[in-house]
Design an enzyme around this catalytic site. Structure first.
Site, PDB file in Angstrom:
ATOM      1  N   THR A  14       0.866  -0.979  -0.030  1.00  0.00           N
ATOM      2  CA  THR A  14      -0.110  -0.208   0.741  1.00  0.00           C
ATOM      3  C   THR A  14       0.539   1.647  -0.383  1.00  0.00           C
ATOM      4  O   THR A  14       1.776   1.570   0.345  1.00  0.00           O
ATOM      5  CB  THR A  14      -0.985   0.021   1.542  1.00  0.00           C
ATOM      6  OG1 THR A  14      -0.338   0.216   2.306  1.00  0.00           O
ATOM      7  CG2 THR A  14      -1.950  -1.696   1.039  1.00  0.00           C
ATOM      8  N   ASP A  15       0.442   2.430  -0.283  1.00  0.00           N
ATOM      9  CA  ASP A  15       1.183   3.863  -0.516  1.00  0.00           C
ATOM     10  C   ASP A  15       0.538   4.223   0.981  1.00  0.00           C
ATOM     11  O   ASP A  15       0.394   3.836   1.991  1.00  0.00           O
ATOM     12  CB  ASP A  15       1.268   4.872  -1.229  1.00  0.00           C
ATOM     13  CG  ASP A  15      -1.009   4.812  -1.942  1.00  0.00           C
ATOM     14  OD1 ASP A  15      -1.351   4.405  -0.926  1.00  0.00           O
ATOM     15  OD2 ASP A  15      -1.591   5.101  -2.800  1.00  0.00           O
ATOM     16  N   MET A  16       0.921   5.808   1.005  1.00  0.00           N
ATOM     17  CA  MET A  16       0.447   6.607   2.570  1.00  0.00           C
ATOM     18  C   MET A  16      -1.111   6.555   2.533  1.00  0.00           C
ATOM     19  O   MET A  16      -1.683   7.066   3.648  1.00  0.00           O
ATOM     20  CB  MET A  16       1.267   7.466   2.157  1.00  0.00           C
ATOM     21  CG  MET A  16       2.854   7.631   1.859  1.00  0.00           C
ATOM     22  SD  MET A  16       3.371   9.431   2.385  1.00  0.00           S
ATOM     23  CE  MET A  16       3.174  10.435   4.004  1.00  0.00           C
ATOM     24  N   ILE A  19      -3.983   2.363  -0.090  1.00  0.00           N
ATOM     25  CA  ILE A  19      -4.318   1.737  -0.795  1.00  0.00           C
ATOM     26  C   ILE A  19      -3.515   1.149  -1.443  1.00  0.00           C
ATOM     27  O   ILE A  19      -2.233   1.253  -1.573  1.00  0.00           O
ATOM     28  CB  ILE A  19      -5.692   3.001  -1.521  1.00  0.00           C
ATOM     29  CG1 ILE A  19      -4.439   3.843  -2.072  1.00  0.00           C
ATOM     30  CG2 ILE A  19      -6.455   2.835  -0.921  1.00  0.00           C
ATOM     31  CD1 ILE A  19      -5.261   4.343  -3.095  1.00  0.00           C
TER      32      ILE A  19
END
Length: 129
Positions: A14-16, A19
């Site tokens: 995931t990203d920050m 997601i």
């Protein structure tokens, strides 16, 4: 012929925002293809040792709905076109019954110098659905 591959989304995917980072969908569908090819009896390490490898020639992808950490995903793959030299697949990533991502991927085989080669017989014999 169709193939299904299950995976779980981890923090590292995931990203920050929590997601799935867009490039990881490409990793997910690659992992599904590699698993399918192995299940069909194709040993990619043996192929590489003999001087040939698979390559993605073309990919068209649509990001529809984001996956999130903890989601259990299903990658559904099916053959669209099989020729002596290429394998075109439709790959769909789902969470439950919701389609999150779709891609059409053209796979070819090349020699280490980049010259085209025939696909392994295990892939050439698969008929599109």
């Amino acid at each position: 012929m169709r193939h299904q591959f299950n995976l779980k989304v981890y923090y590292e995917d995931t990203d920050m925002g929590g997601i799935v980072y867009h490039a990881n969908y490409l990793k997910f569908i690659e992992r599904a293809r590699s698993t399918w090819v192995a299940e069909l009896g194709v040993d990619q390490l043996r192929l590489q040792a003999s001087g040939v490898v698979f390559a993605v020639r073309d990919i068209s992808a649509q990001y529809l709905v984001p996956a999130r950490m903890g989601d259990n995903l299903l990658v559904c793959s099916r053959v669209i076109v099989t020729t002596a030299a290429r394998w075109v697949l439709e790959q769909v990533v789902k969470c439950d019954s919701m389609v999150l991502f779709t891609a059409e991927v053209t796979i070819v085989m090349i020699g280490m110098g980049g010259s085209p080669r025939r696909l392994p017989k295990e892939l050439r014999r698969i008929s599109p659905l």
